[in-house]
Design a protein around this motif. Sequence first.
Motif, mmCIF file in Angstrom:
data_model
loop_
_atom_site.group_PDB
_atom_site.id
_atom_site.type_symbol
_atom_site.label_atom_id
_atom_site.label_comp_id
_atom_site.label_asym_id
_atom_site.label_seq_id
_atom_site.Cartn_x
_atom_site.Cartn_y
_atom_site.Cartn_z
ATOM 1 N N VAL A 1 34.621 -62.396 -52.713
ATOM 2 C CA VAL A 1 35.890 -62.869 -52.145
ATOM 3 C C VAL A 1 35.764 -64.314 -51.685
ATOM 4 C CG1 VAL A 1 37.545 -62.559 -50.266
ATOM 5 C CG2 VAL A 1 36.623 -60.564 -51.473
ATOM 6 N N LEU A 2 34.660 -64.633 -51.008
ATOM 7 C CA LEU A 2 34.462 -65.998 -50.513
ATOM 8 C C LEU A 2 34.343 -66.998 -51.653
ATOM 9 C CD1 LEU A 2 31.969 -65.266 -47.592
ATOM 10 C CD2 LEU A 2 34.294 -66.137 -47.359
ATOM 11 N N LEU A 3 33.684 -66.591 -52.737
ATOM 12 C CA LEU A 3 33.549 -67.496 -53.877
ATOM 13 C C LEU A 3 34.897 -67.747 -54.537
ATOM 14 C CD1 LEU A 3 30.232 -66.253 -55.541
ATOM 15 C CD2 LEU A 3 30.576 -68.344 -54.224
ATOM 16 N N ILE A 4 35.744 -66.713 -54.585
ATOM 17 C CA ILE A 4 37.080 -66.878 -55.163
ATOM 18 C C ILE A 4 37.926 -67.800 -54.291
ATOM 19 C CG2 ILE A 4 39.240 -65.677 -55.687
ATOM 20 C CD1 ILE A 4 37.535 -63.251 -56.502
ATOM 21 N N GLU A 5 37.833 -67.591 -52.948
ATOM 22 C CA GLU A 5 38.605 -68.424 -52.029
ATOM 23 C C GLU A 5 38.090 -69.858 -52.009
ATOM 24 O OE1 GLU A 5 38.358 -66.450 -48.305
ATOM 25 O OE2 GLU A 5 39.861 -64.920 -48.811
ATOM 26 N N GLY A 6 36.799 -70.009 -52.301
ATOM 27 C CA GLY A 6 36.199 -71.339 -52.317
ATOM 28 C C GLY A 6 35.561 -71.678 -50.984
ATOM 29 N N VAL A 7 34.298 -72.040 -51.000
ATOM 30 C CA VAL A 7 33.562 -72.456 -49.802
ATOM 31 C C VAL A 7 33.016 -73.852 -50.079
ATOM 32 C CG1 VAL A 7 31.680 -71.928 -48.206
ATOM 33 C CG2 VAL A 7 32.905 -70.064 -49.349
ATOM 34 N N ASP A 8 33.548 -74.849 -49.358
ATOM 35 C CA ASP A 8 33.096 -76.210 -49.630
ATOM 36 C C ASP A 8 31.743 -76.475 -48.984
ATOM 37 O OD1 ASP A 8 33.485 -76.878 -46.919
ATOM 38 O OD2 ASP A 8 35.541 -77.543 -47.288
ATOM 39 N N SER A 9 31.167 -77.617 -49.291
ATOM 40 C CA SER A 9 29.818 -77.943 -48.817
ATOM 41 C C SER A 9 29.741 -77.997 -47.299
ATOM 42 C CB SER A 9 29.366 -79.280 -49.410
ATOM 43 O OG SER A 9 29.250 -79.191 -50.808
ATOM 44 N N ALA A 10 30.754 -78.561 -46.660
ATOM 45 C CA ALA A 10 30.727 -78.680 -45.202
ATOM 46 C C ALA A 10 30.730 -77.309 -44.539
ATOM 47 C CB ALA A 10 31.925 -79.504 -44.715
ATOM 48 N N GLN A 11 31.568 -76.382 -45.052
ATOM 49 C CA GLN A 11 31.603 -75.034 -44.497
ATOM 50 C C GLN A 11 30.265 -74.328 -44.692
ATOM 51 O OE1 GLN A 11 35.039 -73.814 -46.854
ATOM 52 N NE2 GLN A 11 36.237 -73.537 -44.987
ATOM 53 N N MET A 12 29.706 -74.478 -45.893
ATOM 54 C CA MET A 12 28.435 -73.836 -46.181
ATOM 55 C C MET A 12 27.324 -74.379 -45.295
ATOM 56 S SD MET A 12 26.866 -71.540 -47.859
ATOM 57 C CE MET A 12 28.175 -71.123 -49.013
ATOM 58 N N GLN A 13 27.308 -75.689 -45.102
ATOM 59 C CA GLN A 13 26.286 -76.295 -44.247
ATOM 60 C C GLN A 13 26.413 -75.797 -42.814
ATOM 61 O OE1 GLN A 13 26.458 -80.558 -44.649
ATOM 62 N NE2 GLN A 13 26.342 -80.457 -46.882
ATOM 63 N N GLY A 14 27.654 -75.677 -42.348
ATOM 64 C CA GLY A 14 27.858 -75.180 -40.984
ATOM 65 C C GLY A 14 27.357 -73.764 -40.811
ATOM 66 N N MET A 15 27.676 -72.891 -41.780
ATOM 67 C CA MET A 15 27.231 -71.498 -41.702
ATOM 68 C C MET A 15 25.712 -71.397 -41.781
ATOM 69 S SD MET A 15 30.072 -69.210 -43.760
ATOM 70 C CE MET A 15 30.071 -70.166 -45.275
ATOM 71 N N LEU A 16 25.116 -72.202 -42.652
ATOM 72 C CA LEU A 16 23.664 -72.155 -42.798
ATOM 73 C C LEU A 16 22.958 -72.684 -41.553
ATOM 74 C CD1 LEU A 16 23.228 -73.234 -46.522
ATOM 75 C CD2 LEU A 16 22.841 -70.966 -45.550
ATOM 76 N N ARG A 17 23.538 -73.700 -40.918
ATOM 77 C CA ARG A 17 22.929 -74.220 -39.687
ATOM 78 C C ARG A 17 22.972 -73.180 -38.583
ATOM 79 N NH1 ARG A 17 25.703 -79.320 -41.100
ATOM 80 N NH2 ARG A 17 24.116 -80.785 -41.856
ATOM 81 N N LEU A 18 24.093 -72.463 -38.497
ATOM 82 C CA LEU A 18 24.191 -71.396 -37.498
ATOM 83 C C LEU A 18 23.154 -70.309 -37.772
ATOM 84 C CD1 LEU A 18 28.059 -70.973 -37.073
ATOM 85 C CD2 LEU A 18 26.444 -71.808 -35.359
ATOM 86 N N ARG A 19 23.024 -69.942 -39.050
ATOM 87 C CA ARG A 19 22.051 -68.903 -39.408
ATOM 88 C C ARG A 19 20.630 -69.372 -39.122
ATOM 89 N NH1 ARG A 19 20.560 -63.914 -39.210
ATOM 90 N NH2 ARG A 19 19.482 -63.137 -41.061
ATOM 91 N N ARG A 20 20.352 -70.647 -39.415
ATOM 92 C CA ARG A 20 19.025 -71.182 -39.136
ATOM 93 C C ARG A 20 18.720 -71.120 -37.648
ATOM 94 N NH1 ARG A 20 17.874 -77.325 -40.676
ATOM 95 N NH2 ARG A 20 19.333 -77.611 -38.962
ATOM 96 N N ALA A 21 19.711 -71.465 -36.815
ATOM 97 C CA ALA A 21 19.508 -71.404 -35.361
ATOM 98 C C ALA A 21 19.225 -69.975 -34.913
ATOM 99 C CB ALA A 21 20.735 -71.965 -34.638
ATOM 100 N N GLU A 22 19.963 -68.999 -35.494
ATOM 101 C CA GLU A 22 19.721 -67.594 -35.147
ATOM 102 C C GLU A 22 18.309 -67.173 -35.533
ATOM 103 O OE1 GLU A 22 22.715 -65.438 -37.184
ATOM 104 O OE2 GLU A 22 24.362 -66.154 -35.922
ATOM 105 N N LEU A 23 17.880 -67.573 -36.732
ATOM 106 C CA LEU A 23 16.541 -67.208 -37.190
ATOM 107 C C LEU A 23 15.463 -67.858 -36.336
ATOM 108 C CD1 LEU A 23 17.077 -67.403 -41.059
ATOM 109 C CD2 LEU A 23 16.749 -65.341 -39.693
#
Length: 230
Positions: free
Chosen positions: A67-89
Amino acid sequence: MINIGEFARLGGVSTRRLRHYDAIGLLSPAHVDPHTGRRSYDVAQLPVLNRLVALKGLGFSLEEVGVLLIEGVDSAQMQGMLRLRRAELERQVRHDLHVLDRVTARLRLIEQENHVNAQITTKQSDAFTIAGLTATAPDASRQSTGAVVQSLFGQVIDHMDAAGADRTTPIAHYVPDPDTPEVHITAGYTVPNGSVPGLEPHTLPSTQVASTVHQGPMATISTAYQALAD
């Protein structure tokens, strides 16, 4: 166009994983040879694969990833999500390292149960006075008492240095509360002469004590305490 093996290598996934993504409609090859069935991919599909793998690593199900790939996830959104995940890890890693330290310390105690070689001596201790501060730890665990002792000594040292007082002999005195799990802790330094502004005088009476010398990091001091208890 590149073959499935090369695309898998560039994308850091297995060819089996690519075939699975194709089967469920997440990422299909750019071309499939009608005669041999060989899959070929376009290099331009790598960003899609990168997002797919990243979203899966963030904990999304494959259906949600679709669903997310169909809706489209731009680079800025992806970077934000990955940074949050990195902080959690990173927080999880710090927590796991703390747990590992506690498990290692407990393992060391168990390993040394039958090999205690601390030299325990009994002697008469003279009365002496310390200039220090008192605070209460919620329980007798090393984590609780250690934090209180560290905080107290930090404050005491500031007062001692301001007064130019001698800091040769540090003392931490623990008094368990008889009615609660709390431990009252006084931390300070012996003061043979005079007092130190901002600190409270505490006189420890002459008494017979059992003592030992602990050589090593604070993480292993429990072995000395258990030797004394024995």
